[in-house]
Each structure stands twice: as structure tokens, then as C-alpha cells.
Scaffold this motif. Structure first.
Motif, short mmCIF file in Angstrom:
data_model
loop_
_atom_site.label_atom_id
_atom_site.label_comp_id
_atom_site.label_asym_id
_atom_site.label_seq_id
_atom_site.Cartn_x
_atom_site.Cartn_y
_atom_site.Cartn_z
N GLY A 93 0.80 -1.22 0.00
CA GLY A 93 0.00 0.00 0.00
C GLY A 93 0.83 1.26 0.00
N GLU A 111 -6.31 5.46 -11.14
CA GLU A 111 -7.47 5.69 -10.27
C GLU A 111 -8.69 4.86 -10.66
OE1 GLU A 111 -9.77 9.43 -8.14
OE2 GLU A 111 -8.42 9.79 -9.82
N LEU A 114 -8.05 1.27 -9.50
CA LEU A 114 -8.05 1.17 -8.04
C LEU A 114 -9.46 1.21 -7.49
CD1 LEU A 114 -5.02 3.47 -7.10
CD2 LEU A 114 -5.07 0.99 -7.32
N GLU A 115 -10.28 2.11 -8.03
CA GLU A 115 -11.65 2.21 -7.54
C GLU A 115 -12.45 0.95 -7.88
OE1 GLU A 115 -12.99 4.40 -5.64
OE2 GLU A 115 -11.19 5.64 -5.52
N PHE A 117 -11.24 -2.26 -8.18
CA PHE A 117 -10.86 -3.36 -7.30
C PHE A 117 -11.22 -3.06 -5.85
CE2 PHE A 117 -8.03 -4.45 -10.87
CZ PHE A 117 -8.33 -5.80 -10.98
N ARG A 118 -11.21 -1.79 -5.47
CA ARG A 118 -11.59 -1.46 -4.09
C ARG A 118 -13.05 -1.76 -3.82
NH1 ARG A 118 -13.81 2.76 -1.20
NH2 ARG A 118 -14.36 3.80 -3.15
N SER A 146 -5.66 -8.90 0.43
CA SER A 146 -6.62 -8.41 -0.55
C SER A 146 -7.58 -7.38 0.03
CB SER A 146 -7.42 -9.58 -1.14
OG SER A 146 -8.27 -10.16 -0.15
N TRP A 150 -6.18 -1.89 0.42
CA TRP A 150 -6.88 -0.76 -0.18
C TRP A 150 -6.97 0.46 0.72
CZ3 TRP A 150 -6.48 -1.48 -4.95
CH2 TRP A 150 -6.58 -2.76 -5.50
N LEU A 153 -3.43 1.91 0.74
CA LEU A 153 -3.04 2.49 -0.54
C LEU A 153 -3.74 3.81 -0.80
CD1 LEU A 153 -1.74 2.37 -3.35
CD2 LEU A 153 -3.60 0.86 -4.08
N LEU A 154 -5.06 3.83 -0.63
CA LEU A 154 -5.82 5.04 -0.96
C LEU A 154 -5.50 6.18 0.02
CD1 LEU A 154 -9.25 3.43 -1.89
CD2 LEU A 154 -7.46 4.25 -3.42
#
Length: 271
Positions: A93, A111, A114-115, A117-118, A146, A150, A153-154
Motif C-alpha cells: 500500500g 485511479e 483502483l476504484e 478493485f476497491r 486483498s 486498499w 493504498l488510498l
């Protein structure tokens, strides 16, 4: 005849106020748990249900179950898998979040992915991860990663994006580059957001630790609780739930101590 009263001993007032402060702190910390246990006790006695054992019965089952071989066979391996997955998610992350946060183009490209998979619930990925990684410890660690990666990372991306532009310009003027800039400006400036992501990931990791052990597993806290439930060992099942709560509380307290140490400069600046 005038009677002169004895003056209070030096420090007596401070000791009295300290005792009152300790009493208030103890009441604040233990007041609600004691009320909850008392309420559960009254409810369990009143209901007389087999599925609602009394607190003494749960405490007895807790001592018999977890002060035994199960502590080493089930509880400690679960904690080890949790910490391994949490550490790997932290590395991924923060390692991915810093470059994404620093680069506008990279952030614009990453982005949407990421959104996407989040938004996928991590428990949905358990069957897929089982097919790819098998049913050993690697699968359980990947399930934890998994879900934990998130929020870290975010929050890292947002923390890096929010860096003070004046500080960035100052570092550029004084020639602060490379590792020194990453350490003293980027990571330090984004650390409040990073720690917020780590705090969120910790609770998610405990949930995913239990979920991963409920699928094709032969050990762990999640497996043991389900095993007790299927065998109608209800007090033992509640003792496992109690152990999970104590584990989450202990890890939360340790994380709070770490957060205060890492962000000591932040809290002193705000004060």
C-alpha cells in the motif's frame, strides 16, 4: 483558650486528587464493560436458553479452551497469519501509494482501476484465491492482503497529494532530493493519512483472518469457532468470540501506542 488544628500533611491534597483522578479513570474504562457483562448475566439467567450461557460459564470455557494446547495450535498461528498479511499489505500500500500520489499522470491512469478493485468485497475473492493459491497458509495471508491493502493504498495516495506545496518548493530550492526528500517531506507529511489507513486496515484484517479460516481450513480461530458451533459447544464458541474481541482490543491499544510515537510531532504541532 485557642485550639490550633493540625495542618494537613504536605502532599496530602495531591494524593487525594490523584486518587480521585485514578478512580474516575477506572470508572470510565471499566464502567461500560461491567454494565454490559451485568446485562448479559441478567439476560442469560432470565432466558434460560442453551445458546445464551452465563458469563461464569463462558469464563470457565475460556480458561479450559484457550489456556491449553489450542492457544498454540489455533490462536497463535492465526495471529501470525494476520501480522504477515498486514505487513505485506502495508509494504504494498505505501510502496504503490507514494509514486501514484506524486505523479499526476500515473494517478489519472491508475485511479479507475483502483476504484474498481476497491469496490469488490474481499470475501468474494476467497474462492478465486483458493483456486490460485491452494488452501494453505499462503491463501489465508493473500485473503488478508486483498482487503487490507486498499485503505492503506488510498490513504497514502491522498496523504501524498495533500503535501504542502510551499514545503515542496522549499525542498527544491535547498536541493533536498532523493531519499532525504522521500523520508523527511513525503513520508513524514503523509504519515497522518497513512496511519489512518493502517488503523482501518487492522480491523479489516481481523475480519478477513476469521473468514479465511472458515474455508477449507483445519486450524485457526475461525475454524475453531465454526467447529464449536457445529458441535453445539456453545460456551466454547462464545469463548472464541471473546478471544477475538480481546485480540482486537489488544492490537488496537498497541497500534495506538505506535501511532502516538510515530505522530508525536503531529500532535504537538496541533496542540
Amino acid at each position: 483558650m485557642t485550639v490550633i488544628e493540625d495542618a494537613p500533611a504536605p502532599g496530602a491534597g495531591r494524593r487525594a486528587s490523584g486518587a480521585k483522578g485514578f478512580g474516575r479513570t477506572l470508572l470510565r474504562v471499566l464502567g461500560l464493560p461491567v454494565l454490559l457483562i451485568a446485562g448479559w448475566w441478567v439476560f442469560s439467567v432470565w432466558s434460560e436458553s442453551f445458546y445464551v450461557p452465563t458469563p461464569p460459564r463462558i469464563a470457565q470455557a475460556f480458561a479450559e479452551t484457550w489456556f491449553s494446547r489450542r492457544l498454540f495450535d489455533d490462536a497463535l498461528p492465526s495471529v501470525a497469519r494476520l501480522l504477515a498479511g498486514y505487513a505485506l499489505a502495508t509494504v504494498l500500500g505505501v510502496g504503490l501509494g507514494v509514486p501514484i500520489g506524486l505523479s499526476v499522470r500515473l494517478r489519472a491512469a491508475a485511479e479507475p482501476v483502483l476504484e474498481f478493485f476497491r469496490a469488490i468485497p474481499p470475501p468474494v475473492l476467497v474462492p478465486l484465491i483458493m483456486l490460485l493459491a491452494g488452501i494453505d497458509n499462503g491463501m489465508k495471508i493473500l485473503v488478508i492482503v486483498s482487503g487490507c491493502v486498499w485503505p492503506i493504498l488510498l490513504n497514502t495516495v491522498e496523504g501524498v497529494r495533500a503535501l504542502d506545496e510551499m514545503l515542496s518548493d522549499t525542498c527544491r530550492v535547498y536541493g533536498v532530493r532523493g531519499w532525504s526528500r522521500l523520508r523527511h517531506l513525503v513520508l513524514r507529511g503523509a504519515s497522518p493519512q497513512i496511519m489512518a489507513g493502517l488503523r482501518q486496515a487492522l480491523s479489516i484484517g481481523i475480519i478477513l483472518m476469521v473468514i479465511s479460516e472458515m474455508f477449507a481450513s483445519s486450524s485457526g480461530l475461525g475454524f475453531t469457532i465454526v467447529l464449536f458451533q457445529r458441535g453445539f459447544a456453545i460456551p466454547e464458541m462464545w469463548s472464541g468470540i471473546l478471544l477475538l474481541g480481546l485480540l482486537g482490543f489488544g492490537l488496537s491499544m498497541l497500534f495506538r501506542m505506535l501511532e502516538r510515537r510515530v505522530l508525536s510531532w503531529h500532535w504537538s504541532h496541533r496542540a
